[in-house]
Design an enzyme around this catalytic site. Structure first.
Site, PDB file in Angstrom:
ATOM      1  N   HIS A 155       0.840  -1.161   0.047  1.00 43.65           N
ATOM      2  CA  HIS A 155      -0.027  -0.059  -0.049  1.00 43.65           C
ATOM      3  C   HIS A 155       0.566   1.441   0.028  1.00 43.65           C
ATOM      4  CE1 HIS A 155      -3.317  -2.885   1.272  1.00 43.65           C
ATOM      5  NE2 HIS A 155      -2.338  -3.133   2.006  1.00 43.65           N
ATOM      6  N   SER A 276      14.600  21.924 -15.810  1.00 39.28           N
ATOM      7  CA  SER A 276      13.608  22.732 -16.086  1.00 39.28           C
ATOM      8  C   SER A 276      14.181  23.855 -16.981  1.00 39.28           C
ATOM      9  CB  SER A 276      12.795  22.933 -14.805  1.00 39.28           C
ATOM     10  OG  SER A 276      12.199  23.961 -14.913  1.00 39.28           O
ATOM     11  N   LYS A 282      15.987  22.226 -10.902  1.00 33.38           N
ATOM     12  CA  LYS A 282      15.461  20.640 -11.151  1.00 33.38           C
ATOM     13  C   LYS A 282      16.330  19.739 -11.904  1.00 33.38           C
ATOM     14  CE  LYS A 282      11.006  20.117 -11.154  1.00 33.38           C
ATOM     15  NZ  LYS A 282      10.250  19.148 -10.122  1.00 33.38           N
ATOM     16  N   GLU A 289      10.101   8.578 -16.678  1.00 29.98           N
ATOM     17  CA  GLU A 289       8.528   9.077 -16.862  1.00 29.98           C
ATOM     18  C   GLU A 289       7.987   8.936 -18.458  1.00 29.98           C
ATOM     19  OE1 GLU A 289       7.893  13.184 -15.833  1.00 29.98           O
ATOM     20  OE2 GLU A 289       9.319  12.738 -14.059  1.00 29.98           O
TER      21      GLU A 289
END
Ligand code: ARG
Length: 460
Positions: A155, A276, A282, A289
């Site tokens: 979980h 970024s 970043k 992804e």
């Protein structure tokens, strides 16, 4: 004029030519198409269906066409519709009437499914090779991390301590099954459809077995309608590829979460991350992804294929031309993702300290406290309840289970002794789990040895 133009009075509208044509995407099967035609021509000659010298000339010319295609000297034409008719047309342009004998006893319907089978069997081998690389990488990484303790989750809540090696080896099993599934899929694909004709076979005395042997097929289709109508093998492959992507997406999702500042379990190499355009600080796990994202497109292809095939009456229908873009895209996507994924995990840096700290929180050794009580003679349910109360107490006291004093332990059960501290150290929790499949160091080392032996046994 079209190769099938005889019964037509009018030329096809150019809009229809564009619409109908599949050469844009099926040209990639030119090698398979030529290979299939050469085997067919050879058999026609040997069976006396066409003169032997014609069969020879057809084969030599097809070989030349192949060489010219590879040299980029051939231009395919939209109005020759597909790769099959483009190549046949070039053949006829080069050797005239002799070339016109090639299509004897054959239809594009059995030809196209032959080509797809040959093409996809090659792609299956390529994907299996890439998965094999991934398996090897996972064993190498696992060898380095049999002592790297981390929290295991259920979980997405901390559950019990494991090691990073154990976690990696879980993925080994998944990708190993993916290879197995691909081999199985190839087995059913490896059947020669040629000889099915348009749908009802042919009147010529063809030798199907000779063609199957020449092309390396294990078997021959047993029903001519099925031979031209079946696209199960495309769907099966799309489903195998969807599972590969599903596994990659789960792994990627974990790496994305692990790269977050909150976890910091892993740092991606600069070469496998991106920045970024606005936020200077970043460093984003874009590769992971994008692989996660591309999973959607492979599933989409599977759905598209299932839907295209749904309710299609036998035998061939033009709808089936839609099979190629979907399956090619699925194969291309998997082939794009696997090598970059391997590099990404090879170069990323796990942070063993953060993982260890992670395992220290969240009462990951609570089960082991209960197991300790069980080993002193308590029934498990009772032990579970005692430890539940202890956890409740610890939460209020802001302590970990191993930070409780012996006096505190005794409040919950008089059976506790100092041995509890050793029994619930993270190292002990991990290394006591020695059953086959467990995270104990020696068990994982054995699993890695076993995994390497399994890799060595993988066939093409
Ligand atoms: N380009 C077609 C396909 O990909 C080849 C088979 C065409 N057969 C036909 N009867 N139109 O499905």
């Amino acid at each position: 004029m079209k190769l099938w133009g005889g019964r037509f009075d009018k030329a096809t509208d150019s809009l229809v030519d564009d619409f109908n044509s599949s050469i844009r995407f099926d040209f990639r099967m030119y090698r398979e198409d030529i290979k299939g035609s050469m085997a067919h021509a050879d058999m026609l000659g040997k069976c006396g269906v066409i003169p032997m010298e014609d069969a020879k000339l057809i084969q030599v010319t097809l070989q030349e066409i192949l060489a010219d295609i590879e040299l980029g000297k051939v231009e395919f034409e939209i109005d020759a519709e597909d790769i099959h008719m483009n190549i046949e047309k070039i053949l006829i342009d080069r050797i005239g009437d002799v070339g016109k004998r090639l299509h004897t006893g054959r239809s594009r319907n059995d030809q196209v499914t032959l080509d797809i089978r040959l093409y996809l069997m090659g792609e299956i081998d390529t994907v299996k090779g890439m998965l094999k690389e991934l398996l090897a990488t996972l064993t190498t990484l696992s060898e380095q991390h049999t002592d790297t303790i981390m929290p295991g989750y259920t979980h997405l809540q901390k559950a019990q301590p494991i090691t990073l090696a154990h976690h990696f080896m879980a993925y080994f099993e998944m990708f190993y099954r993916d290879i197995d599934r691909l081999s199985d899929c190839k087995k059913r694909m490896n059947v020669l459809p040629l000889g099915s004709g348009a749908l009802a076979g042919t009147t010529y005395p063809l030798d199907r077995q000779m063609v199957a042997d020449a092309l390396g097929f294990d078997a021959i289709t047993q029903n001519s309608l099925d031979g031209v109508s079946d696209r199960d093998f495309v769907l099966e492959l799309a489903s195998c590829l969807s599972l590969v992507m599903m596994h990659l997406s789960r792994f990627c999702e974990e790496l994305i979460v692990w790269s977050s500042h909150e976890f910091s379990f892993v740092e991606m190499d600069d070469a496998y991350s991106t920045g970024s355009s606005i936020m200077p600080q970043k460093k984003n796990p874009d590769v992971a992804e994008l692989i996660r994202g591309k999973t959607g497109r492979v599933y989409g292809n599977l759905m598209a294929l299932l839907t295209t095939m749904k309710s299609l009456p036998l035998a061939y229908n033009k709808d089936m031309q839609e099979d190629k873009e979907a399956i090619f895209d699925a194969v291309d996507t998997v082939k794009l993702c696997l090598p970059v994924f391997v590099k990404m995990i090879e170069t990323m840096k796990p942070n063993a300290q953060k993982m260890y700290q992670g395992a220290q929180g969240g009462f990951t050794n609570a089960t082991d406290v209960a197991d300790y009580l069980v080993k002193q003679g308590l029934p498990f349910r009772e032990a579970h309840e005692v430890v539940g109360k202890m956890v409740n107490y610890c939460i209020r006291q802001q302590k970990a289970l191993d930070q409780l004093t012996m006096a505190e332990y005794k409040q919950f059960h008089e059976i506790f002794t100092d041995a509890i501290y050793q029994a619930i150290s993270l190292e002990q929790c991990v290394n006591d789990r020695k059953l086959i499949g467990g995270p104990a160091k020696q068990t994982v080392l054995n699993a890695i040895d076993n995994a390497k032996a399994r890799i060595a046994l993988l066939t093409k």
